[in-house]
Design a protein around this motif. Structure first.
Motif, PDB file in Angstrom:
ATOM      1  N   THR A  17     -22.916   0.390  20.903  1.00 36.13           N
ATOM      2  CA  THR A  17     -22.168  -0.955  20.280  1.00 36.13           C
ATOM      3  C   THR A  17     -23.247  -1.958  19.921  1.00 36.13           C
ATOM      4  OG1 THR A  17     -20.088  -0.399  21.233  1.00 36.13           O
ATOM      5  CG2 THR A  17     -20.419  -2.447  20.422  1.00 36.13           C
ATOM      6  N   LEU A  18     -23.989  -2.279  20.988  1.00 34.02           N
ATOM      7  CA  LEU A  18     -24.919  -3.537  20.652  1.00 34.02           C
ATOM      8  C   LEU A  18     -26.164  -2.743  19.778  1.00 34.02           C
ATOM      9  CD1 LEU A  18     -25.493  -4.479  24.610  1.00 34.02           C
ATOM     10  CD2 LEU A  18     -24.218  -5.680  22.628  1.00 34.02           C
ATOM     11  N   ILE A  19     -26.202  -1.808  19.708  1.00 32.73           N
ATOM     12  CA  ILE A  19     -27.464  -1.390  18.645  1.00 32.73           C
ATOM     13  C   ILE A  19     -26.851  -1.352  17.316  1.00 32.73           C
ATOM     14  CG2 ILE A  19     -28.457   0.618  17.897  1.00 32.73           C
ATOM     15  CD1 ILE A  19     -28.736   1.274  20.885  1.00 32.73           C
ATOM     16  N   TYR A  20     -25.394  -0.805  17.287  1.00 32.44           N
ATOM     17  CA  TYR A  20     -24.834  -0.911  16.024  1.00 32.44           C
ATOM     18  C   TYR A  20     -24.935  -2.329  15.543  1.00 32.44           C
ATOM     19  CZ  TYR A  20     -23.543   3.883  16.611  1.00 32.44           C
ATOM     20  OH  TYR A  20     -23.524   5.297  16.806  1.00 32.44           O
ATOM     21  N   ILE A  21     -24.258  -3.409  16.235  1.00 34.57           N
ATOM     22  CA  ILE A  21     -24.117  -4.811  15.795  1.00 34.57           C
ATOM     23  C   ILE A  21     -25.404  -5.229  15.435  1.00 34.57           C
ATOM     24  CG2 ILE A  21     -23.548  -7.098  16.528  1.00 34.57           C
ATOM     25  CD1 ILE A  21     -21.367  -5.729  18.193  1.00 34.57           C
ATOM     26  N   ASP A  22     -26.771  -5.085  16.276  1.00 38.39           N
ATOM     27  CA  ASP A  22     -27.913  -5.415  15.654  1.00 38.39           C
ATOM     28  C   ASP A  22     -28.167  -4.889  14.443  1.00 38.39           C
ATOM     29  OD1 ASP A  22     -30.506  -6.700  16.508  1.00 38.39           O
ATOM     30  OD2 ASP A  22     -31.354  -4.446  16.549  1.00 38.39           O
ATOM     31  N   ARG A  23     -27.972  -3.504  14.220  1.00 37.72           N
ATOM     32  CA  ARG A  23     -28.229  -3.074  12.800  1.00 37.72           C
ATOM     33  C   ARG A  23     -27.637  -3.737  11.726  1.00 37.72           C
ATOM     34  NH1 ARG A  23     -27.846   3.517  13.577  1.00 37.72           N
ATOM     35  NH2 ARG A  23     -29.558   3.524  15.105  1.00 37.72           N
ATOM     36  N   LEU A  24     -26.400  -4.086  11.953  1.00 41.48           N
ATOM     37  CA  LEU A  24     -25.390  -4.619  10.807  1.00 41.48           C
ATOM     38  C   LEU A  24     -25.972  -6.029  10.770  1.00 41.48           C
ATOM     39  CD1 LEU A  24     -22.578  -4.441   9.456  1.00 41.48           C
ATOM     40  CD2 LEU A  24     -21.565  -5.875  11.612  1.00 41.48           C
ATOM     41  N   LYS A  26     -29.054  -7.206  11.304  1.00 41.85           N
ATOM     42  CA  LYS A  26     -30.582  -7.324  10.507  1.00 41.85           C
ATOM     43  C   LYS A  26     -30.548  -6.955   9.139  1.00 41.85           C
ATOM     44  CE  LYS A  26     -33.263  -5.926  14.650  1.00 41.85           C
ATOM     45  NZ  LYS A  26     -34.055  -4.924  15.337  1.00 41.85           N
ATOM     46  N   GLY A  27     -29.170  -6.374   8.555  1.00 38.32           N
ATOM     47  CA  GLY A  27     -28.771  -5.891   7.198  1.00 38.32           C
ATOM     48  C   GLY A  27     -28.614  -7.577   6.324  1.00 38.32           C
ATOM     49  N   ILE A  47     -16.545   2.899  16.737  1.00 41.60           N
ATOM     50  CA  ILE A  47     -17.470   3.845  16.364  1.00 41.60           C
ATOM     51  C   ILE A  47     -18.708   4.666  17.169  1.00 41.60           C
ATOM     52  CG2 ILE A  47     -19.685   3.901  14.711  1.00 41.60           C
ATOM     53  CD1 ILE A  47     -18.082   1.705  12.910  1.00 41.60           C
ATOM     54  N   ALA A  48     -18.868   3.802  18.048  1.00 40.13           N
ATOM     55  CA  ALA A  48     -19.839   4.514  19.376  1.00 40.13           C
ATOM     56  C   ALA A  48     -18.731   5.177  20.201  1.00 40.13           C
ATOM     57  CB  ALA A  48     -20.448   3.052  20.052  1.00 40.13           C
ATOM     58  N   SER A  49     -17.589   4.959  20.156  1.00 39.72           N
ATOM     59  CA  SER A  49     -16.741   5.731  21.142  1.00 39.72           C
ATOM     60  C   SER A  49     -16.776   7.177  20.221  1.00 39.72           C
ATOM     61  CB  SER A  49     -15.391   5.369  21.147  1.00 39.72           C
ATOM     62  OG  SER A  49     -14.476   6.155  21.589  1.00 39.72           O
ATOM     63  N   LYS A  50     -16.465   7.035  18.836  1.00 43.68           N
ATOM     64  CA  LYS A  50     -16.460   8.585  18.243  1.00 43.68           C
ATOM     65  C   LYS A  50     -17.477   9.404  18.543  1.00 43.68           C
ATOM     66  CE  LYS A  50     -12.776   7.337  14.979  1.00 43.68           C
ATOM     67  NZ  LYS A  50     -12.309   7.115  13.582  1.00 43.68           N
ATOM     68  N   ILE A  78     -14.921   1.899   7.670  1.00 46.20           N
ATOM     69  CA  ILE A  78     -15.904   2.379   6.673  1.00 46.20           C
ATOM     70  C   ILE A  78     -16.830   1.387   6.173  1.00 46.20           C
ATOM     71  CG2 ILE A  78     -15.572   3.035   4.061  1.00 46.20           C
ATOM     72  CD1 ILE A  78     -12.681   4.264   5.015  1.00 46.20           C
ATOM     73  N   ASP A  79     -16.365   0.025   5.952  1.00 46.72           N
ATOM     74  CA  ASP A  79     -17.270  -1.053   5.671  1.00 46.72           C
ATOM     75  C   ASP A  79     -18.471  -0.976   6.451  1.00 46.72           C
ATOM     76  OD1 ASP A  79     -18.103  -3.014   3.790  1.00 46.72           O
ATOM     77  OD2 ASP A  79     -17.638  -4.274   5.486  1.00 46.72           O
ATOM     78  N   PHE A  80     -18.314  -1.183   7.852  1.00 47.05           N
ATOM     79  CA  PHE A  80     -19.411  -1.172   8.859  1.00 47.05           C
ATOM     80  C   PHE A  80     -20.259  -0.021   8.663  1.00 47.05           C
ATOM     81  CE2 PHE A  80     -21.251  -1.349  12.891  1.00 47.05           C
ATOM     82  CZ  PHE A  80     -21.083  -2.278  13.409  1.00 47.05           C
ATOM     83  N   LEU A  81     -19.709   1.432   8.753  1.00 46.34           N
ATOM     84  CA  LEU A  81     -20.675   2.320   8.607  1.00 46.34           C
ATOM     85  C   LEU A  81     -21.651   2.187   7.185  1.00 46.34           C
ATOM     86  CD1 LEU A  81     -18.386   5.226   9.647  1.00 46.34           C
ATOM     87  CD2 LEU A  81     -20.345   4.339  10.895  1.00 46.34           C
ATOM     88  N   PHE A  82     -21.073   2.041   6.175  1.00 45.24           N
ATOM     89  CA  PHE A  82     -22.129   1.592   5.083  1.00 45.24           C
ATOM     90  C   PHE A  82     -22.915   0.633   5.212  1.00 45.24           C
ATOM     91  CE2 PHE A  82     -18.701   4.265   2.735  1.00 45.24           C
ATOM     92  CZ  PHE A  82     -19.418   5.185   1.974  1.00 45.24           C
ATOM     93  N   ARG A  83     -22.622  -0.319   5.826  1.00 45.28           N
ATOM     94  CA  ARG A  83     -23.423  -1.374   5.912  1.00 45.28           C
ATOM     95  C   ARG A  83     -24.805  -1.197   6.936  1.00 45.28           C
ATOM     96  NH1 ARG A  83     -21.670  -6.540   4.058  1.00 45.28           N
ATOM     97  NH2 ARG A  83     -19.715  -6.684   3.335  1.00 45.28           N
ATOM     98  N   ILE A  84     -24.273  -0.306   7.742  1.00 42.34           N
ATOM     99  CA  ILE A  84     -25.491   0.047   8.663  1.00 42.34           C
ATOM    100  C   ILE A  84     -26.233   1.235   8.158  1.00 42.34           C
ATOM    101  CG2 ILE A  84     -24.591  -1.027  10.544  1.00 42.34           C
ATOM    102  CD1 ILE A  84     -23.757   1.626  11.751  1.00 42.34           C
ATOM    103  N   GLN A  85     -26.005   1.744   6.981  1.00 49.44           N
ATOM    104  CA  GLN A  85     -26.483   2.911   6.165  1.00 49.44           C
ATOM    105  C   GLN A  85     -26.399   4.076   7.404  1.00 49.44           C
ATOM    106  OE1 GLN A  85     -30.304   1.638   4.974  1.00 49.44           O
ATOM    107  NE2 GLN A  85     -29.432   0.178   3.363  1.00 49.44           N
ATOM    108  N   PHE A  86     -25.210   4.157   7.716  1.00 47.15           N
ATOM    109  CA  PHE A  86     -25.134   5.520   8.704  1.00 47.15           C
ATOM    110  C   PHE A  86     -25.121   6.793   8.324  1.00 47.15           C
ATOM    111  CE2 PHE A  86     -23.336   5.947  12.998  1.00 47.15           C
ATOM    112  CZ  PHE A  86     -23.152   7.246  13.249  1.00 47.15           C
ATOM    113  N   ASP A  87     -26.211   7.654   8.646  1.00 49.75           N
ATOM    114  CA  ASP A  87     -26.292   9.066   7.960  1.00 49.75           C
ATOM    115  C   ASP A  87     -25.300   9.889   9.267  1.00 49.75           C
ATOM    116  OD1 ASP A  87     -28.919   7.222   8.362  1.00 49.75           O
ATOM    117  OD2 ASP A  87     -29.051   8.553   6.518  1.00 49.75           O
TER     118      ASP A  87
END
Length: 87
Positions: A17-24, A26-27, A47-50, A78-87
């Motif tokens: 969760t912290l990593i995802y927020i950091d990526r967000l 940094k965008g 997202i992290a739970s999934k 959906i918005d979060f995933l696109f903003r962190i360019q989730f692959d």
């Protein structure tokens, strides 16, 4: 604290969760302040739970515990995933 009490999450979920927020952040396209941090944290936890848990809680459960509507959490995910360019 409500989420931690009502939803069983592994410790790895909190780290991700912290990593995802950091990526967000940094965008640079999202404000993380008193008005947004709760919702962004709930969505990042979802997202992290999934990612980490095969038997994760539903979006509805996260929405209820996080004080969001199901529609809002679905759109935010959906918005979060696109903003962190989730692959």
């Amino acid at each position: 604290q409500r989420i931690c009490t009502n939803i069983d999450l592994e410790s790895t979920v909190f780290v991700s969760t912290l990593i995802y927020i950091d990526r967000l952040l940094k965008g640079g396209h999202v404000a993380f302040n008193l008005l947004t941090m709760h919702r962004l944290t709930v969505v990042a936890l979802l997202i992290a739970s999934k990612f980490h848990d095969d038997n994760h809680c539903s979006n509805k459960s996260f929405a209820d515990v996080g004080g969001m509507s199901l529609e809002e959490i679905n759109a935010s995910e959906i918005d979060f995933l696109f903003r962190i360019q989730f692959d």
